[in-house]
Design an enzyme around this catalytic site. Sequence first.
Site, PDB file in Angstrom:
ATOM      1  N   TRP A 183      54.660  16.523  39.615  1.00  0.00           N
ATOM      2  CA  TRP A 183      56.092  16.389  39.825  1.00  0.00           C
ATOM      3  C   TRP A 183      56.331  15.123  40.645  1.00  0.00           C
ATOM      4  CZ3 TRP A 183      58.805  16.057  44.472  1.00  0.00           C
ATOM      5  CH2 TRP A 183      60.200  15.970  44.326  1.00  0.00           C
ATOM      6  N   GLU A 224      56.247  18.759  35.434  1.00  0.00           N
ATOM      7  CA  GLU A 224      57.374  19.556  35.928  1.00  0.00           C
ATOM      8  C   GLU A 224      58.668  18.753  35.963  1.00  0.00           C
ATOM      9  OE1 GLU A 224      58.696  22.037  39.967  1.00  0.00           O
ATOM     10  OE2 GLU A 224      56.781  20.980  39.891  1.00  0.00           O
ATOM     11  N   LYS A 226      63.024  18.343  36.562  1.00  0.00           N
ATOM     12  CA  LYS A 226      64.032  18.685  37.556  1.00  0.00           C
ATOM     13  C   LYS A 226      65.382  18.152  37.078  1.00  0.00           C
ATOM     14  CE  LYS A 226      64.558  18.978  42.555  1.00  0.00           C
ATOM     15  NZ  LYS A 226      63.893  18.770  43.848  1.00  0.00           N
ATOM     16  N   ASP A 257      60.448  25.340  36.824  1.00  0.00           N
ATOM     17  CA  ASP A 257      60.738  25.791  38.183  1.00  0.00           C
ATOM     18  C   ASP A 257      62.103  26.458  38.181  1.00  0.00           C
ATOM     19  OD1 ASP A 257      61.855  25.677  40.938  1.00  0.00           O
ATOM     20  OD2 ASP A 257      59.985  24.634  41.407  1.00  0.00           O
ATOM     21  N   HIS A 260      65.092  24.349  39.401  1.00  0.00           N
ATOM     22  CA  HIS A 260      65.250  22.980  38.918  1.00  0.00           C
ATOM     23  C   HIS A 260      66.242  22.819  37.776  1.00  0.00           C
ATOM     24  CE1 HIS A 260      61.342  21.067  40.684  1.00  0.00           C
ATOM     25  NE2 HIS A 260      62.057  21.699  41.576  1.00  0.00           N
ATOM     26  N   HIS A 284      57.031  28.034  38.294  1.00  0.00           N
ATOM     27  CA  HIS A 284      57.238  27.995  39.735  1.00  0.00           C
ATOM     28  C   HIS A 284      58.401  28.934  40.027  1.00  0.00           C
ATOM     29  CE1 HIS A 284      55.128  24.042  41.168  1.00  0.00           C
ATOM     30  NE2 HIS A 284      54.308  24.940  40.679  1.00  0.00           N
ATOM     31  N   ASP A 292      68.478  23.263  44.693  1.00  0.00           N
ATOM     32  CA  ASP A 292      67.046  23.582  44.659  1.00  0.00           C
ATOM     33  C   ASP A 292      66.546  23.811  46.079  1.00  0.00           C
ATOM     34  OD1 ASP A 292      64.383  23.843  43.871  1.00  0.00           O
ATOM     35  OD2 ASP A 292      64.026  21.692  44.032  1.00  0.00           O
ATOM     36  N   ASP A 294      64.808  26.468  47.351  1.00  0.00           N
ATOM     37  CA  ASP A 294      63.508  27.116  47.522  1.00  0.00           C
ATOM     38  C   ASP A 294      63.530  28.254  48.531  1.00  0.00           C
ATOM     39  OD1 ASP A 294      61.805  25.563  45.687  1.00  0.00           O
ATOM     40  OD2 ASP A 294      62.355  23.891  46.969  1.00  0.00           O
ATOM     41  N   ASP A 324      56.977  28.913  44.626  1.00  0.00           N
ATOM     42  CA  ASP A 324      57.369  27.645  45.246  1.00  0.00           C
ATOM     43  C   ASP A 324      58.616  27.849  46.093  1.00  0.00           C
ATOM     44  OD1 ASP A 324      57.809  25.062  46.002  1.00  0.00           O
ATOM     45  OD2 ASP A 324      58.295  24.300  44.005  1.00  0.00           O
TER      46      ASP A 324
END
Length: 416
Positions: A183, A224, A226, A257, A260, A284, A292, A294, A324
């Site tokens: 990423w 990955e 985004k 993810d 993302h 993820h 994003d 997390d 993640d």
Amino acid sequence: MSNVQQTYQLAQQQFADIGVDTETALNLLDKLPISMHCWQGDDVGGFEKGAGSLTGGIQATGNYPGKARTAVELRADLDKAMSLIPGKKRLNLHASYLESEHKVERNEIKPEHFANWVDWAKQNQLGLDFNPTYFSHPLSEEATLTHANKEIRDFWIEHGKACRKISKYFGKELGTASVMNIWIPDGSKDLVVDKFAPRQRLVESLDAIISEKIDPQYHIDAVESKLFGIGVESYTVGSNEFYATYAATRGTALCLDAGHFHPTESIADKISAVMPFIQHLLLHVSRPVRWDSDHVVLLDDETQAIANEIIRNQLFDRVHIGLDFFDASINRIAAWVIGTRNMQKALLKALLEPTAQLRQLENARDFTARLALLEEQKSLPWQAVWDMYCERHNVPVGRRWLDDVRGYEKTVLSQR
């Protein structure tokens, strides 16, 4: 017979009534490892000599006391967290978590800088996954693999190549393939005129990184995407369309993810959309709130939908599940335990679904019965099966794990 066993036997019969064997479900759950992420334990800091602050749109908010300051402390914290989580686990490492007495440039990292991690993984019977670190570095301020300056671009290409050798080392030493996920934070805060040239450079850079063939029994490449990030709100070079196409044409794994994409998008729906075209998918699992961000994974609709897609389509050997999130506002070990156990609970609930019966109803176009059964099975006592799983793995049942975390916080974390 314990209360957990008694309750389990009652639940076992209820699930048997709808054609679900709880023992089969528990055996399958044991074969689905969750790759925990090292960066929850130290707020994505890593252990590079002379490392600066986080860049690349990455933020860990909060200042809860007791974060790991060394690799030794981080491994101890992971030991504690893993002792409270049942089932099979892995660990996902970033390149910035190397161990060396001297500063090592990222294009010069070697397997020897992760030998302690491999020794620890062997002792704990864990697999390791890996990530190049394309952020928080003086040469990542403008761009990395898409940089217009070839020298800077080459530096990051060499970093990727070095990381693949480390990932291969993990796979060989531990007997399980390491998934290495790429990423990058490259993009633009405001309007971009030429969006094509950076993407051309990214193709060339990625092709250079993966040019050496590595046996997939040791190493699997992943890329990955985004949608946007802090500092790249207007343009992200590595978009979903870019990486989905790249993975399909280059034979790499694709990483999705949960944080993302646009808030109205679900990565659960994307799983069946991409699997006909790629061999391996990396997930993820995270939780965005307004961006994003997390947050710690919840046992919510999105997490359950992700688990359902994996189990309903029997993607056990093709989907790799990683976590993640990095929340520095709560006890970091508790964050690992909550998030990992929630992902496992979602998988178990999916395994306890009468999928074959539901599919038959769907094929018969009996949508009434399908909806009724889907709703009725939500009320079945899956928690009793989960408690039995925890008891068999000698980890605390229910919320009792929190007492262990509080004790560790008092005796260990508070002394840091």
